[in-house]
Write an enzyme that holds these catalytic residues in place. Structure first.
Site, PDB file in Angstrom:
ATOM      1  N   TRP A 149       0.715  -1.176  -0.086  1.00 61.78           N
ATOM      2  CA  TRP A 149       0.161  -0.077  -0.186  1.00 61.78           C
ATOM      3  C   TRP A 149       0.829   1.269   0.021  1.00 61.78           C
ATOM      4  O   TRP A 149       0.276   2.312   0.075  1.00 61.78           O
ATOM      5  CB  TRP A 149      -1.225   0.041   1.171  1.00 61.78           C
ATOM      6  CG  TRP A 149       0.102  -0.428   2.560  1.00 61.78           C
ATOM      7  CD1 TRP A 149      -0.395  -1.536   3.053  1.00 61.78           C
ATOM      8  CD2 TRP A 149       0.668   0.286   3.422  1.00 61.78           C
ATOM      9  NE1 TRP A 149       0.628  -1.739   4.244  1.00 61.78           N
ATOM     10  CE2 TRP A 149       1.075  -0.340   4.292  1.00 61.78           C
ATOM     11  CE3 TRP A 149       0.983   1.734   3.182  1.00 61.78           C
ATOM     12  CZ2 TRP A 149       1.970   0.080   5.528  1.00 61.78           C
ATOM     13  CZ3 TRP A 149       2.018   2.115   4.143  1.00 61.78           C
ATOM     14  CH2 TRP A 149       2.446   1.361   5.242  1.00 61.78           C
ATOM     15  N   GLY A 226       6.827  -6.472   0.300  1.00 63.48           N
ATOM     16  CA  GLY A 226       6.102  -6.195   1.573  1.00 63.48           C
ATOM     17  C   GLY A 226       7.025  -6.479   3.007  1.00 63.48           C
ATOM     18  O   GLY A 226       8.186  -6.411   2.426  1.00 63.48           O
ATOM     19  N   SER A 227       6.302  -6.874   3.969  1.00 56.82           N
ATOM     20  CA  SER A 227       7.334  -7.183   4.997  1.00 56.82           C
ATOM     21  C   SER A 227       7.943  -8.416   5.002  1.00 56.82           C
ATOM     22  O   SER A 227       7.414  -9.472   4.267  1.00 56.82           O
ATOM     23  CB  SER A 227       6.211  -7.361   6.299  1.00 56.82           C
ATOM     24  OG  SER A 227       5.509  -8.155   6.122  1.00 56.82           O
ATOM     25  N   GLU A 248      10.964  -8.609  -2.422  1.00 61.41           N
ATOM     26  CA  GLU A 248      11.329  -7.140  -2.076  1.00 61.41           C
ATOM     27  C   GLU A 248      10.889  -6.735  -0.672  1.00 61.41           C
ATOM     28  O   GLU A 248       9.498  -6.470  -0.458  1.00 61.41           O
ATOM     29  CB  GLU A 248      11.109  -5.867  -3.151  1.00 61.41           C
ATOM     30  CG  GLU A 248      11.998  -4.977  -3.269  1.00 61.41           C
ATOM     31  CD  GLU A 248      11.373  -3.812  -2.490  1.00 61.41           C
ATOM     32  OE1 GLU A 248      11.708  -3.970  -0.963  1.00 61.41           O
ATOM     33  OE2 GLU A 248      10.701  -2.978  -2.929  1.00 61.41           O
ATOM     34  N   LEU A 249      11.641  -6.772   0.354  1.00 57.64           N
ATOM     35  CA  LEU A 249      11.114  -6.930   1.704  1.00 57.64           C
ATOM     36  C   LEU A 249      11.387  -5.607   2.466  1.00 57.64           C
ATOM     37  O   LEU A 249      12.075  -4.849   2.007  1.00 57.64           O
ATOM     38  CB  LEU A 249      11.563  -8.171   2.271  1.00 57.64           C
ATOM     39  CG  LEU A 249      11.301  -9.638   1.477  1.00 57.64           C
ATOM     40  CD1 LEU A 249      11.669 -10.914   2.264  1.00 57.64           C
ATOM     41  CD2 LEU A 249       9.598  -9.469   1.303  1.00 57.64           C
ATOM     42  N   CYS A 282      10.482   1.517   2.021  1.00 58.17           N
ATOM     43  CA  CYS A 282      11.486   0.357   2.482  1.00 58.17           C
ATOM     44  C   CYS A 282      13.000   0.836   2.402  1.00 58.17           C
ATOM     45  O   CYS A 282      13.742   0.435   3.328  1.00 58.17           O
ATOM     46  CB  CYS A 282      11.518  -0.951   1.524  1.00 58.17           C
ATOM     47  SG  CYS A 282      11.539  -0.446  -0.067  1.00 58.17           S
TER      48      CYS A 282
HETATM   49  P1  NAD Z   1       1.695  -6.768   6.702  1.00 58.74           P
HETATM   50  O1  NAD Z   1       2.983  -7.448   6.948  1.00 58.74           O
HETATM   51  O2  NAD Z   1       0.334  -7.444   7.320  1.00 58.74           O
HETATM   52  O3  NAD Z   1       1.460  -6.654   5.042  1.00 58.74           O
HETATM   53  C1  NAD Z   1       2.359  -6.218   4.271  1.00 58.74           C
HETATM   54  C2  NAD Z   1       1.782  -6.300   2.715  1.00 58.74           C
HETATM   55  O4  NAD Z   1       1.484  -7.720   2.515  1.00 58.74           O
HETATM   56  C3  NAD Z   1       0.492  -5.762   2.498  1.00 58.74           C
HETATM   57  O5  NAD Z   1       0.224  -5.258   1.255  1.00 58.74           O
HETATM   58  C4  NAD Z   1      -0.568  -6.986   2.686  1.00 58.74           C
HETATM   59  O6  NAD Z   1      -1.865  -6.838   2.205  1.00 58.74           O
HETATM   60  C5  NAD Z   1       0.170  -8.061   2.283  1.00 58.74           C
HETATM   61  N1  NAD Z   1      -0.160  -9.313   2.953  1.00 58.74           N
HETATM   62  C6  NAD Z   1      -0.345  -9.574   4.203  1.00 58.74           C
HETATM   63  N2  NAD Z   1      -0.207 -10.899   4.519  1.00 58.74           N
HETATM   64  C7  NAD Z   1      -0.419 -11.619   3.229  1.00 58.74           C
HETATM   65  C8  NAD Z   1      -0.612 -13.021   2.697  1.00 58.74           C
HETATM   66  N3  NAD Z   1      -0.669 -13.975   3.576  1.00 58.74           N
HETATM   67  N4  NAD Z   1      -0.562 -13.192   1.496  1.00 58.74           N
HETATM   68  C9  NAD Z   1      -0.348 -12.035   0.635  1.00 58.74           C
HETATM   69  N5  NAD Z   1      -0.204 -10.911   0.995  1.00 58.74           N
HETATM   70  C10 NAD Z   1      -0.085 -10.371   2.170  1.00 58.74           C
HETATM   71  O7  NAD Z   1       1.891  -5.197   7.315  1.00 58.74           O
HETATM   72  P2  NAD Z   1       1.276  -4.088   6.896  1.00 58.74           P
HETATM   73  O8  NAD Z   1       1.023  -3.369   8.425  1.00 58.74           O
HETATM   74  O9  NAD Z   1       0.398  -4.005   5.945  1.00 58.74           O
HETATM   75  O10 NAD Z   1       2.553  -3.272   6.596  1.00 58.74           O
HETATM   76  C11 NAD Z   1       3.757  -3.125   7.655  1.00 58.74           C
HETATM   77  C12 NAD Z   1       5.150  -3.455   7.333  1.00 58.74           C
HETATM   78  O11 NAD Z   1       5.250  -4.149   5.771  1.00 58.74           O
HETATM   79  C13 NAD Z   1       6.053  -2.485   7.523  1.00 58.74           C
HETATM   80  O12 NAD Z   1       6.651  -2.646   8.754  1.00 58.74           O
HETATM   81  C14 NAD Z   1       6.835  -2.964   6.337  1.00 58.74           C
HETATM   82  O13 NAD Z   1       8.011  -3.609   6.908  1.00 58.74           O
HETATM   83  C15 NAD Z   1       6.367  -3.772   5.388  1.00 58.74           C
HETATM   84  N6  NAD Z   1       6.022  -2.988   4.135  1.00 58.74           N
HETATM   85  C16 NAD Z   1       7.266  -3.017   3.336  1.00 58.74           C
HETATM   86  C17 NAD Z   1       6.771  -2.488   1.963  1.00 58.74           C
HETATM   87  C18 NAD Z   1       7.978  -2.327   1.096  1.00 58.74           C
HETATM   88  O14 NAD Z   1       8.041  -1.643   0.223  1.00 58.74           O
HETATM   89  N7  NAD Z   1       8.993  -3.464   1.270  1.00 58.74           N
HETATM   90  C19 NAD Z   1       5.740  -2.058   1.608  1.00 58.74           C
HETATM   91  C20 NAD Z   1       4.735  -1.930   2.683  1.00 58.74           C
HETATM   92  C21 NAD Z   1       4.818  -2.578   3.749  1.00 58.74           C
END
Ligand code: NAD
Length: 483
Positions: A149, A226-227, A248-249, A282
């Site tokens: 997001w 994502g995370s 890409e984490l 990130c």
């Molecule tokens: P989160 O870990 O719950 O989600 C991160 C992303 O993963 C979201 O887009 C979510 O929809 C997706 N996701 C979650 N569970 C999933 C699953 N089982 N299958 C597929 N997709 C899934 O955390 P959050 O609160 O949304 O974001 C916070 C953390 O995410 C941050 O602390 C950061 O480290 C990380 N993040 C990293 C980036 C990046 O550009 N690397 C981008 C957004 C968030």
């Protein structure tokens, strides 16, 4: 102006509504601005079927034709820049000017990868007479992609650009909290004439979608941003079918500030960069390790500029930093600050949620933060910076490398010897000297250690979307041909 678009699924070249949906909130005032559809099992099956057909067509489309179509879609997005940026500001909270820059950046990813589509060269390996060895790169197949997001348009753009340039079809599950960026991309490709099924866009319950799509036989690559925690989970799912991943984490970017630099310039530059996207990047500069001689001056300049950052609604043209994107970031930031405070860190700017509706948190600067504070190890993913003193470059490098992350890292120095030592010694996928920019379309971007696997962009970006095939071809003699 324009209005927030109706969010729909895009499957097999058609727009789909669903019976189930979820609210999309404006983080600047917590009001509902739209609904995001929740894909059912039937929707996902239809997307899989469509992507299978889409792959047959697209993988046999010439690279030039693929590149032309991608360029056409990018040009449509450029024409719609204000409409797309408006949606992004509404759903994400970032300033409108930054949303426009995001759209441009997303278009650059498409344009770069369109060029690369025509450069997935193979090679001919010299061998004995009568036999030819060819090494060719073929599109890997259907890609299951998941985008976050924090950049509603440019993050989906990275995944779609790589997949489509390489000749793959893709099912993208974009972020439910910020769905319009990806929707606008799908609209542009639809209007550009992309064959049905090549690009499919779904939303829903993330875990339900990933656990269904990833183990499918036709899924040949899992691409996720994502995370680290979710990345590890998706990698485990992919391992069951030996499906490769592009991950890409998270990061926790160190910035080493050497004492040969102007502390005011470095402090002000860093504060402004920290505010970009409200720190939800990130690659956001986070752990500042500053040589002792300029530590106080750097901290003061950083804090002063941080306090002056104008925080507000992203639609207001004077706003320098918008809200954070969701309530989870507010709770996380509050937790990091109170933990660091209790362990002795000094809060020299910000520190508390702003007393107004919406998810507003000021640029927060923590100084002299002890190593056992949680924020020294966990990515704050918000407008929070840590400034700690170091004596030597060796100490700074050791601290920079002390975490399991290794995505972006930065340094400020005038000395080429320092720059060389830092670039060589820091464990990160991207090291930037005297600039806080880490990722542009024309160079590869990605992490080491738990920050991920693989690279997006640059000449390396399409590698993951292709497979290498070796063709050994023996020329049969005349006699063998006749028998
Ligand atoms: P989160 O870990 O719950 O989600 C991160 C992303 O993963 C979201 O887009 C979510 O929809 C997706 N996701 C979650 N569970 C999933 C699953 N089982 N299958 C597929 N997709 C899934 O955390 P959050 O609160 O949304 O974001 C916070 C953390 O995410 C941050 O602390 C950061 O480290 C990380 N993040 C990293 C980036 C990046 O550009 N690397 C981008 C957004 C968030």
């Amino acid at each position: 102006m324009t209005s927030y678009p109706e969010i729909q699924l895009y499957v097999g070249g058609e727009w789909r509504r669903t019976s189930d949906d979820l609210p999309v909130l404006n983080p600047a005032d917590e009001t509902e601005i739209g609904r995001v559809p929740v894909a059912s099992r039937q929707d996902l099956d239809a997307a899989l079927q469509a992507a299978r057909e889409g792959f047959k067509i697209w993988s046999r489309t010439s690279p030039r034709a693929r590149a032309e179509l991608i360029m056409r879609a990018a040009s449509i997005m450029r024409e719609r820049i204000d409409e797309i940026a408006y949606s992004i500001t509404l759903e994400h909270g970032k300033p409108f000017a930054q949303a426009r820059l995001e759209v441009i950046r997303g278009c650059e990813f498409f344009e770069w990868d369109a060029g690369e589509a025509q450069r997935t060269y193979g090679r001919v390996v010299p061998s004995e007479p009568g036999i030819k060895y060819l090494v060719v790169h073929q599109p890997i197949g259907m890609v299951a992609a998941f985008s976050p997001w924090n950049f509603p348009m440019s993050q989906p753009a990275r995944k779609i650009a790589g997949a489509l340039a390489a000749g793959c079809s893709i099912i993208l599950k974009a972020a439910e909290e910020t769905p319009a960026g990806a929707l606008h991309i799908a609209r542009a490709f639809h209007d550009a004439g992309l064959p049905a099924g090549v690009l499919n866009l779904v939303f829903g319950v993330p875990a339900d979608i990933s656990s269904y799509i990833i183990p499918q036989e036709q899924t040949r690559l899992v691409a996720f941003t994502g995370s680290t925690a979710v990345g590890k989970h998706l990698t485990q799912l992919a391992t069951q079918t030996m499906t490769p991943v592009l991950m890409e984490l998270g990061g926790h970017a160190p910035v080493i500030v050497c004492d040969d630099i102007d502390p005011n310039f470095a402090g002000v530059t860093s504060a402004v960069r920290k505010a970009r996207n409200a720190g939800q990047v990130c690659t956001s500069p986070t752990r500042f390790f500053v040589q002792e001689a300029i530590f106080e001056q750097f901290s003061a300049a950083f804090a002063e500029r941080a306090k002056a950052i104008i925080v507000g609604n992203g639609m207001d043209s004077s706003t320098e930093m918008g809200s954070v994107a969701n309530h989870r970031r507010i709770e996380a930031l509050e937790g990091f600050v109170s933990d660091a405070r209790s362990k002795g860190a000094k809060v020299i700017a910000g520190g508390d949620r702003m007393a107004r509706p919406g998810y507003f948190f000021p640029v927060t600067v923590l100084k002299d933060v002890p190593d056992d504070a949680r924020v020294m190890r966990e990515e704050p993913f918000g407008p929070l910076a840590i400034i700690n003193p170091v004596k030597t470059l060796d100490e700074a490098i050791e601290k920079a490398n002390s975490l399991p992350f290794g995505l972006a890292a930065y340094a400020f120095t005038h000395s080429s010897a320092n720059a060389d030592k830092l670039a060589d010694g820091i464990e990160a996928g991207n090291v930037s000297i005297n600039t806080l920019e880490a990722s542009v379309a024309e160079v590869p971007f990605g992490g080491v250690k738990e920050s991920g696997y693989g690279r997006e962009g640059g000449a390396e970006g399409l590698h993951h979307y292709t497979v290498v095939k070796t063709i050994s071809h023996r020329m049969l003699p005349e006699t063998a041909r006749r028998s």
